[in-house]
Design a protein around this motif. Structure first.
Motif, PDB file in Angstrom:
ATOM      1  N   MET A   1      43.489  27.632 -20.589  1.00 57.87           N
ATOM      2  CA  MET A   1      44.575  28.580 -20.287  1.00 57.87           C
ATOM      3  C   MET A   1      44.899  28.587 -18.807  1.00 57.87           C
ATOM      4  SD  MET A   1      44.818  32.621 -21.138  1.00 57.87           S
ATOM      5  CE  MET A   1      46.116  33.629 -20.449  1.00 57.87           C
TER       6      MET A   1
ATOM      7  N   TRP B   1      37.962  34.940 -16.989  1.00 61.48           N
ATOM      8  CA  TRP B   1      38.373  35.877 -18.036  1.00 61.48           C
ATOM      9  C   TRP B   1      37.132  36.503 -18.665  1.00 61.48           C
ATOM     10  CZ3 TRP B   1      43.412  37.131 -19.079  1.00 61.48           C
ATOM     11  CH2 TRP B   1      44.398  36.311 -18.539  1.00 61.48           C
TER      12      TRP B   1
ATOM     13  N   ASN C   1      46.702  29.825 -29.377  1.00 60.47           N
ATOM     14  CA  ASN C   1      45.565  30.679 -29.041  1.00 60.47           C
ATOM     15  C   ASN C   1      45.026  30.234 -27.692  1.00 60.47           C
ATOM     16  OD1 ASN C   1      43.477  32.502 -29.167  1.00 60.47           O
ATOM     17  ND2 ASN C   1      42.171  31.192 -30.430  1.00 60.47           N
ATOM     18  N   PRO C   2      45.118  31.076 -26.652  1.00 60.32           N
ATOM     19  CA  PRO C   2      45.427  32.510 -26.684  1.00 60.32           C
ATOM     20  C   PRO C   2      46.921  32.803 -26.794  1.00 60.32           C
ATOM     21  CG  PRO C   2      45.092  31.822 -24.449  1.00 60.32           C
ATOM     22  CD  PRO C   2      44.807  30.611 -25.300  1.00 60.32           C
TER      23      PRO C   2
ATOM     24  N   VAL D   1      45.573  39.803 -24.657  1.00 64.38           N
ATOM     25  CA  VAL D   1      44.347  39.070 -25.004  1.00 64.38           C
ATOM     26  C   VAL D   1      43.120  39.962 -24.920  1.00 64.38           C
ATOM     27  CG1 VAL D   1      45.244  36.803 -24.370  1.00 64.38           C
ATOM     28  CG2 VAL D   1      44.190  38.225 -22.611  1.00 64.38           C
TER      29      VAL D   1
ATOM     30  N   PRO E   1      35.740  35.018 -23.505  1.00 65.59           N
ATOM     31  CA  PRO E   1      36.554  34.784 -24.704  1.00 65.59           C
ATOM     32  C   PRO E   1      36.476  33.329 -25.152  1.00 65.59           C
ATOM     33  CG  PRO E   1      37.767  36.075 -23.087  1.00 65.59           C
ATOM     34  CD  PRO E   1      36.525  35.599 -22.408  1.00 65.59           C
TER      35      PRO E   1
ATOM     36  N   TRP F   1      38.667  31.520 -26.548  1.00 63.04           N
ATOM     37  CA  TRP F   1      39.858  30.718 -26.305  1.00 63.04           C
ATOM     38  C   TRP F   1      39.889  30.119 -24.900  1.00 63.04           C
ATOM     39  CZ3 TRP F   1      41.886  33.282 -22.274  1.00 63.04           C
ATOM     40  CH2 TRP F   1      41.794  34.670 -22.242  1.00 63.04           C
ATOM     41  N   THR F   2      39.037  30.591 -23.979  1.00 60.80           N
ATOM     42  CA  THR F   2      39.033  29.977 -22.649  1.00 60.80           C
ATOM     43  C   THR F   2      38.550  28.543 -22.713  1.00 60.80           C
ATOM     44  OG1 THR F   2      36.807  30.802 -22.197  1.00 60.80           O
ATOM     45  CG2 THR F   2      38.659  32.184 -21.510  1.00 60.80           C
TER      46      THR F   2
END
Length: 662
Positions: free
Chosen positions: A1, A492, A559-560, A258, A500, A502-503
């Motif tokens: 991300m 994050w 995602n995210p 998020v 998270p 999704w990172t």
């Protein structure tokens, strides 16, 4: 991300610069004297400030603003919590019809010096709006107060808290962000310095605090609003999660989409519950031993491949003369060569120009201004010649100088070379060529040395094009440019304190990358306090060569649910910021401009704010710039900045300055 990939269509290498767009100072700036003055002073300590702490204190914003209520908070030199009511209005309307209001909300107790307090560094007082009518304030010495805002009366705390850090010293802390998790719950993001052992004060080198690694803790603490009441006893803050890194956070924000905190700082803040990630061992160049093939002599091959840099010139002498030869590209026009002899000095300038032959690699041009010679010469008998050697990439500029003291043997051409150390690039020791015929060998040596460079005009030598906008051509200062902005990482952290998923998932085929592989970026500007009212207004300005690329946090289908997207560019922003040596704050007003505020440490000079506007169209060659005086030289240093609707609120040591319509 957090992959900041530039959009090349939003860059403009033909951008020329910024044109001044004057703003009448008297039309937009109002000043008001402060009866209660803020201060940058802190108590002394046995622990010296680390570099990270010093940098953080310089950029510490002493002002907290709330756009919803039109209020601002600061703590004065006597630990009184002061509130400012800023007159506001809708966009396009006058916002200066009335003066701001000033009053004291609460007077915190002055911290007392104890044996433990002098073992830790105090923080600056900090504050955050929990709601338009409630604030959280720290005294910089380990106490946090929750204060309600009453319309016409002073406040009494409805909660007092301390933070148990778990180290031998309960370090003072500062507030970075306040998140309203629910109608009755507040999450405060705090930071404090980590003190690892009780002998820390005696073990640290007081003359160089960076000799020992300094770490900083990030704390997410919860406060239940329903438990707050007047007269409550001192309580410990409930810690939700904890992270640790090597620097103080620069910018923090909670992102609703998020459900995670974004922490931008000079280091990463890894999850302490995760096993440490070890970087694979990489041998150094000296440790790499290639395996020889049959009949291969690696020592011989290495000596043949090694190519040392040739001397900038070659020289020889007789009993009555000195001859010096400089290699120049054979396409050098004679009109570009300027030579002047005096009795004691030599002036030699070869002006920079585009090479006519693309086959000739660029070489440094000799540049000597009144350079002292080893001994005296007769200027009237000195002359120079230029041998182009058209079939070769290089020619020889030869200087013929007649010695004034015949029979004197020169040790070097220039006087400064004798006292210089080996390796001094400005005054190298160049040995004499005993055989005059060796003068021509410098041409061959230079060609061999530069043969490994790839052709091209670009400053990197990689053949990628010019790569420098016309604004910076011939004016780049790599040392100054490299000091612009802050190297930063984005971390994050979910509301539960976990990283998270999704990172890593967002990294695609790099999903297994380690923490140490996270790519840093150079942060130029963050949103001005008070401007981030919705997540769609979250912008970061990141250095992209000499530009400032604006990355916006926008919705994503994957995602995210959010992604960083390059949405616009402040062309040559990094280049123009490099000329500002007293910049304390650099903030962005989304879609309006980047503001560089001077600190104003020189009282007789004052402090300005430089406003750089975005271009109307991406390929425009010019953009607008304005300059306003924040401090006229009598108010003192700039300590805080915020934005309430259309008003810039600037807190300096002796005045409150309001700037409207920026």
């Amino acid at each position: 991300m957090d992959s900041f990939r530039p959009n090349r269509s939003l860059l403009n290498a033909k951008f020329e610069g910024y044109k001044l767009d004057p703003i009448r100072q008297e039309d937009v700036v109002d000043r008001y004297k402060l009866s209660r003055k803020p201060t940058q002073a802190t108590a002394s300590s046995k622990i010296p400030l680390s570099f990270q702490e010093m940098r953080s204190r310089i950029s510490h914003n002493h002002l907290t603003v709330d756009s919803t209520s039109g209020r601002a908070i600061y703590v004065d030199e006597d630990y009184a919590v002061c509130m400012i009511g800023v007159p506001t209005g809708k966009e396009g309307e006058s916002v200066m019809q009335s003066s701001p209001s000033f009053r004291i909300l609460y007077e915190m107790a002055t911290p007392m010096e104890t044996s433990s307090s002098v073992s830790v560094q105090r923080e600056y007082p900090s504050s955050a709006f929990i709601s338009p009518t409630t604030i959280a304030v720290t005294d910089g010495n380990g106490l946090l107060y929750i204060l309600p805002i009453r319309e016409s009366d002073t406040s009494e705390p409805i909660g007092m808290f301390t933070l148990r850090t778990g180290s031998p010293f309960d370090a003072p802390f500062r507030i970075h962000h306040a998140h309203r998790a629910s109608a009755t719950t507040i999450v405060l993001l705090l930071s404090s310095r980590f003190y690892p052992s009780e002998d820390f004060p005696s073990s640290i080198n007081k003359t160089n605090p960076n000799d020992r690694s300094v770490e900083f803790d990030i704390w997410a603490t919860k406060i239940e609003l329903l438990s707050l009441r007047s007269g409550s006893e001192l309580r410990e803050l409930e810690v939700l999660w904890h992270r640790r890194g090597n620097d103080v956070p620069i910018f923090t924000e909670f992102i609703e989409q998020v459900n995670a905190f974004l922490i931008i700082g000079g280091s990463t803040y890894p999850d302490p519950n995760s096993p440490p990630l070890q970087k694979p061992y990489e041998p150094s160049a000296d440790e790499i031993a290639p395996i020889p093939r049959a009949g291969e002599n690696l020592d011989k091959d290495a000596s043949m491949k090694q190519q040392s840099k040739p001397h900038p010139y070659s020289w020889t002498q007789t009993s009555d003369s000195v001859t010096v030869a400089f290699p120049l590209p054979s396409s050098t026009p004679k009109t570009k060569i300027k030579v002047l002899f005096t009795t004691q000095t030599l002036t030699l300038h070869v002006n920079s120009f585009p090479l006519e032959s693309s086959d000739a690699p660029p070489v440094p041009m000799p540049h000597y201004s009144a350079k002292a010679l080893w001994d005296s010469v007769n200027p009237s008998s000195c002359f120079w010649t230029w041998d182009k050697e058209g079939e070769s990439s290089y020619g020889l500029l030869t200087l013929h100088m007649e010695k004034k003291n015949e029979g004197t043997r020169w040790m070097q051409v220039f006087a400064s070379s004798a006292s210089s150390l080996n390796g001094d690039e400005e005054n190298p020791e160049v040995p004499e060529s005993l055989d005059p015929s060796e003068l021509a060998n410098i041409r061959e040596a230079l060609e061999k040395y530069t043969a490994s460079l790839k052709k091209g005009e670009d400053s990197s030598g990689l053949g990628l094009g010019r790569g420098v906008p016309s604004l910076a051509e011939g004016e780049m200062d790599e040392e100054a440019d490299s000091a612009v902005g802050r190297q930063a990482w984005a971390t994050w952290v979910g509301v539960d304190g976990q990283t998270p998923a999704w990172t890593r998932e967002a990294s695609g085929d790099r999903a297994t990358r380690e923490e140490w592989e996270q790519e840093p970026f150079v942060l130029l500007s963050t949103p001005i306090p008070g401007s981030v009212q919705e997540n769609k207004d979250l912008h970061l300005v990141i250095k992209q060569d000499v530009d400032g690329a604006v990355y916006s946090l926008l919705p994503s289908d994957g995602n995210p649910a959010l992604k960083w997207e390059h949405t616009s560019t402040y062309h040559a922003l990094s280049f123009v910021l490099a000329s500002k040596r007293d910049t304390r704050f650099t903030y962005t007003i989304p879609r309006r401009g980047v503001l560089a505020f001077e600190g104003g440490s020189a009282r007789d000079r004052g402090a300005n704010v430089y406003i750089y506007r975005p271009v109307e169209k991406t390929k425009d060659k010019w953009a607008k710039q304005s300059v306003l005086q924040v401090d006229d030289g009598s108010g003192g240093a700039l300590l805080g900045v915020g934005r309430i609707n259309e008003v810039l609120v600037c807190l300096i040591e002796g005045e409150l300055v309001l700037i409207k319509g920026v």
